[in-house]
Scaffold this motif. Sequence first.
Motif, PDB file in Angstrom:
ATOM      1  N   ARG A   1     -34.763 -53.788 -69.225  1.00  0.00           N
ATOM      2  CA  ARG A   1     -35.981 -53.115 -69.673  1.00  0.00           C
ATOM      3  C   ARG A   1     -37.138 -53.531 -68.766  1.00  0.00           C
ATOM      4  O   ARG A   1     -37.343 -54.702 -68.501  1.00  0.00           O
ATOM      5  CB  ARG A   1     -36.302 -53.459 -71.120  1.00  0.00           C
ATOM      6  CG  ARG A   1     -37.557 -52.726 -71.623  1.00  0.00           C
ATOM      7  CD  ARG A   1     -37.768 -52.888 -73.108  1.00  0.00           C
ATOM      8  NE  ARG A   1     -36.708 -52.275 -73.883  1.00  0.00           N
ATOM      9  CZ  ARG A   1     -36.576 -50.972 -74.137  1.00  0.00           C
ATOM     10  NH1 ARG A   1     -37.457 -50.118 -73.641  1.00  0.00           N
ATOM     11  NH2 ARG A   1     -35.572 -50.521 -74.858  1.00  0.00           N
ATOM     12  N   TYR A   2     -37.905 -52.540 -68.333  1.00  0.00           N
ATOM     13  CA  TYR A   2     -39.085 -52.778 -67.510  1.00  0.00           C
ATOM     14  C   TYR A   2     -40.355 -52.449 -68.287  1.00  0.00           C
ATOM     15  O   TYR A   2     -41.389 -53.046 -68.088  1.00  0.00           O
ATOM     16  CB  TYR A   2     -38.998 -51.934 -66.238  1.00  0.00           C
ATOM     17  CG  TYR A   2     -40.070 -52.201 -65.233  1.00  0.00           C
ATOM     18  CD1 TYR A   2     -40.081 -53.378 -64.490  1.00  0.00           C
ATOM     19  CD2 TYR A   2     -41.090 -51.278 -65.010  1.00  0.00           C
ATOM     20  CE1 TYR A   2     -41.076 -53.628 -63.558  1.00  0.00           C
ATOM     21  CE2 TYR A   2     -42.081 -51.508 -64.080  1.00  0.00           C
ATOM     22  CZ  TYR A   2     -42.072 -52.689 -63.359  1.00  0.00           C
ATOM     23  OH  TYR A   2     -43.049 -52.936 -62.431  1.00  0.00           O
ATOM     24  N   GLY A   3     -40.254 -51.471 -69.164  1.00  0.00           N
ATOM     25  CA  GLY A   3     -41.365 -51.036 -70.005  1.00  0.00           C
ATOM     26  C   GLY A   3     -40.800 -50.315 -71.212  1.00  0.00           C
ATOM     27  O   GLY A   3     -39.586 -50.183 -71.357  1.00  0.00           O
ATOM     28  N   ALA A   4     -41.667 -49.827 -72.061  1.00  0.00           N
ATOM     29  CA  ALA A   4     -41.223 -49.190 -73.308  1.00  0.00           C
ATOM     30  C   ALA A   4     -40.199 -48.078 -73.064  1.00  0.00           C
ATOM     31  O   ALA A   4     -39.212 -47.976 -73.784  1.00  0.00           O
ATOM     32  CB  ALA A   4     -42.426 -48.638 -74.064  1.00  0.00           C
TER      33      ALA A   4
ATOM     34  N   LEU B   1     -29.504 -44.635 -73.505  1.00  0.00           N
ATOM     35  CA  LEU B   1     -30.169 -45.671 -74.298  1.00  0.00           C
ATOM     36  C   LEU B   1     -31.616 -45.302 -74.629  1.00  0.00           C
ATOM     37  O   LEU B   1     -32.318 -46.080 -75.276  1.00  0.00           O
ATOM     38  CB  LEU B   1     -30.133 -47.014 -73.562  1.00  0.00           C
ATOM     39  CG  LEU B   1     -28.769 -47.677 -73.455  1.00  0.00           C
ATOM     40  CD1 LEU B   1     -28.871 -48.982 -72.675  1.00  0.00           C
ATOM     41  CD2 LEU B   1     -28.173 -47.927 -74.837  1.00  0.00           C
ATOM     42  N   GLY B   2     -32.073 -44.131 -74.168  1.00  0.00           N
ATOM     43  CA  GLY B   2     -33.402 -43.664 -74.503  1.00  0.00           C
ATOM     44  C   GLY B   2     -34.456 -43.871 -73.435  1.00  0.00           C
ATOM     45  O   GLY B   2     -35.621 -43.500 -73.628  1.00  0.00           O
ATOM     46  N   TYR B   3     -34.082 -44.427 -72.313  1.00  0.00           N
ATOM     47  CA  TYR B   3     -35.051 -44.569 -71.224  1.00  0.00           C
ATOM     48  C   TYR B   3     -35.342 -43.194 -70.632  1.00  0.00           C
ATOM     49  O   TYR B   3     -34.436 -42.370 -70.497  1.00  0.00           O
ATOM     50  CB  TYR B   3     -34.511 -45.485 -70.127  1.00  0.00           C
ATOM     51  CG  TYR B   3     -34.416 -46.939 -70.528  1.00  0.00           C
ATOM     52  CD1 TYR B   3     -35.570 -47.703 -70.716  1.00  0.00           C
ATOM     53  CD2 TYR B   3     -33.187 -47.555 -70.711  1.00  0.00           C
ATOM     54  CE1 TYR B   3     -35.483 -49.040 -71.082  1.00  0.00           C
ATOM     55  CE2 TYR B   3     -33.095 -48.892 -71.065  1.00  0.00           C
ATOM     56  CZ  TYR B   3     -34.242 -49.634 -71.248  1.00  0.00           C
ATOM     57  OH  TYR B   3     -34.164 -50.950 -71.601  1.00  0.00           O
ATOM     58  N   THR B   4     -36.593 -42.968 -70.270  1.00  0.00           N
ATOM     59  CA  THR B   4     -36.970 -41.693 -69.662  1.00  0.00           C
ATOM     60  C   THR B   4     -37.387 -41.847 -68.204  1.00  0.00           C
ATOM     61  O   THR B   4     -37.639 -40.854 -67.526  1.00  0.00           O
ATOM     62  CB  THR B   4     -38.135 -41.036 -70.438  1.00  0.00           C
ATOM     63  OG1 THR B   4     -39.258 -41.926 -70.446  1.00  0.00           O
ATOM     64  CG2 THR B   4     -37.717 -40.711 -71.865  1.00  0.00           C
ATOM     65  N   ARG B   5     -37.458 -43.078 -67.750  1.00  0.00           N
ATOM     66  CA  ARG B   5     -37.884 -43.363 -66.379  1.00  0.00           C
ATOM     67  C   ARG B   5     -37.118 -44.549 -65.821  1.00  0.00           C
ATOM     68  O   ARG B   5     -36.714 -45.439 -66.554  1.00  0.00           O
ATOM     69  CB  ARG B   5     -39.369 -43.746 -66.408  1.00  0.00           C
ATOM     70  CG  ARG B   5     -40.239 -42.919 -65.553  1.00  0.00           C
ATOM     71  CD  ARG B   5     -41.721 -43.298 -65.720  1.00  0.00           C
ATOM     72  NE  ARG B   5     -42.265 -43.504 -64.408  1.00  0.00           N
ATOM     73  CZ  ARG B   5     -42.548 -44.678 -63.864  1.00  0.00           C
ATOM     74  NH1 ARG B   5     -42.435 -45.765 -64.515  1.00  0.00           N
ATOM     75  NH2 ARG B   5     -42.983 -44.747 -62.648  1.00  0.00           N
ATOM     76  N   VAL B   6     -36.988 -44.565 -64.500  1.00  0.00           N
ATOM     77  CA  VAL B   6     -36.388 -45.689 -63.785  1.00  0.00           C
ATOM     78  C   VAL B   6     -37.391 -46.180 -62.758  1.00  0.00           C
ATOM     79  O   VAL B   6     -38.080 -45.378 -62.115  1.00  0.00           O
ATOM     80  CB  VAL B   6     -35.093 -45.269 -63.051  1.00  0.00           C
ATOM     81  CG1 VAL B   6     -34.605 -46.367 -62.130  1.00  0.00           C
ATOM     82  CG2 VAL B   6     -34.020 -44.881 -64.023  1.00  0.00           C
ATOM     83  N   TYR B   7     -37.448 -47.486 -62.602  1.00  0.00           N
ATOM     84  CA  TYR B   7     -38.239 -48.118 -61.556  1.00  0.00           C
ATOM     85  C   TYR B   7     -37.286 -49.031 -60.800  1.00  0.00           C
ATOM     86  O   TYR B   7     -36.409 -49.667 -61.414  1.00  0.00           O
ATOM     87  CB  TYR B   7     -39.384 -48.938 -62.165  1.00  0.00           C
ATOM     88  CG  TYR B   7     -40.157 -49.749 -61.163  1.00  0.00           C
ATOM     89  CD1 TYR B   7     -41.110 -49.151 -60.348  1.00  0.00           C
ATOM     90  CD2 TYR B   7     -39.924 -51.112 -61.013  1.00  0.00           C
ATOM     91  CE1 TYR B   7     -41.823 -49.904 -59.417  1.00  0.00           C
ATOM     92  CE2 TYR B   7     -40.630 -51.866 -60.086  1.00  0.00           C
ATOM     93  CZ  TYR B   7     -41.572 -51.261 -59.297  1.00  0.00           C
ATOM     94  OH  TYR B   7     -42.278 -51.990 -58.373  1.00  0.00           O
ATOM     95  N   LEU B   8     -37.436 -49.108 -59.487  1.00  0.00           N
ATOM     96  CA  LEU B   8     -36.622 -50.037 -58.709  1.00  0.00           C
ATOM     97  C   LEU B   8     -37.342 -50.381 -57.423  1.00  0.00           C
ATOM     98  O   LEU B   8     -38.248 -49.670 -56.987  1.00  0.00           O
ATOM     99  CB  LEU B   8     -35.222 -49.480 -58.427  1.00  0.00           C
ATOM    100  CG  LEU B   8     -35.072 -48.183 -57.630  1.00  0.00           C
ATOM    101  CD1 LEU B   8     -35.169 -48.430 -56.131  1.00  0.00           C
ATOM    102  CD2 LEU B   8     -33.752 -47.533 -57.951  1.00  0.00           C
ATOM    103  N   THR B   9     -36.944 -51.489 -56.847  1.00  0.00           N
ATOM    104  CA  THR B   9     -37.466 -51.886 -55.542  1.00  0.00           C
ATOM    105  C   THR B   9     -36.300 -52.278 -54.648  1.00  0.00           C
ATOM    106  O   THR B   9     -35.225 -52.654 -55.132  1.00  0.00           O
ATOM    107  CB  THR B   9     -38.440 -53.089 -55.646  1.00  0.00           C
ATOM    108  OG1 THR B   9     -37.739 -54.205 -56.187  1.00  0.00           O
ATOM    109  CG2 THR B   9     -39.652 -52.747 -56.490  1.00  0.00           C
ATOM    110  N   THR B  10     -36.541 -52.189 -53.366  1.00  0.00           N
ATOM    111  CA  THR B  10     -35.585 -52.671 -52.386  1.00  0.00           C
ATOM    112  C   THR B  10     -36.387 -53.309 -51.257  1.00  0.00           C
ATOM    113  O   THR B  10     -37.594 -53.122 -51.159  1.00  0.00           O
ATOM    114  CB  THR B  10     -34.660 -51.542 -51.877  1.00  0.00           C
ATOM    115  OG1 THR B  10     -33.578 -52.122 -51.140  1.00  0.00           O
ATOM    116  CG2 THR B  10     -35.400 -50.546 -51.010  1.00  0.00           C
TER     117      THR B  10
END
Length: 152
Positions: free
Chosen positions: A66-69, A103-112
Motif C-alpha cells: 500500500r502506498y496510499g488509500a 484488491l480495490g486499488y485504482t492507481r499504481v505508483y513505482l520508481t526505478t
Amino acid sequence: MDDSRVRPLLDELAVEYETRYADLFGSGSAAQELNKYPAHEFTAPDGAVLILQEQGASVAGGAFRRYGADTAEFKRIWTHSGHRRRGLARLVLAELEAHAAALGYTRVYLTTGPRQPEARGLYLNTGYEPHFDVEAAPETLPFLAFSKVLLP
C-alpha cells in the motif's frame, strides 16, 4: 519477501544494483535498498508477492504494498538474467496490476533507477505516466517515478 522462492531473485537483484549503482550511492547501498521495507508490507490484505517459476526455479517476480488509500506501490519487479527478453517482466507487471485492481486499488505508483533503461522502457511502453522529464539525461535524475490508473 522472505519466501525461499523469492530469495534467488532478490539475491541477483542485489548484485545488479551493486553493479549499476555502487559508484553512485556507495558500496552496500543495494542491501540497504532491498531491506528498506518490512516484509509484512507486501502481504495481504494490502500487498502481494508474485513469483513466476519454470521447472521449479524462480525466473521472474514482483511485489506491491500500500502506498496510499487507493494506490499500490510496485517494487522489486525483476527477471532473472538467464530468462530475459521473453516478455516475463511484462507478464509480471500485468498480473500485479490485475491483483492490485482486484484488491480495490485504482492507481499504481513505482520508481526505478536512472541506470535501468530496460525498466524505463517497459513502463513507458505499458502505459505508465512518467513523473520526470523524459528528455532529461537519466544520470541527472535521482530516480524515475511513474504512475498508472488501473482499470477495474
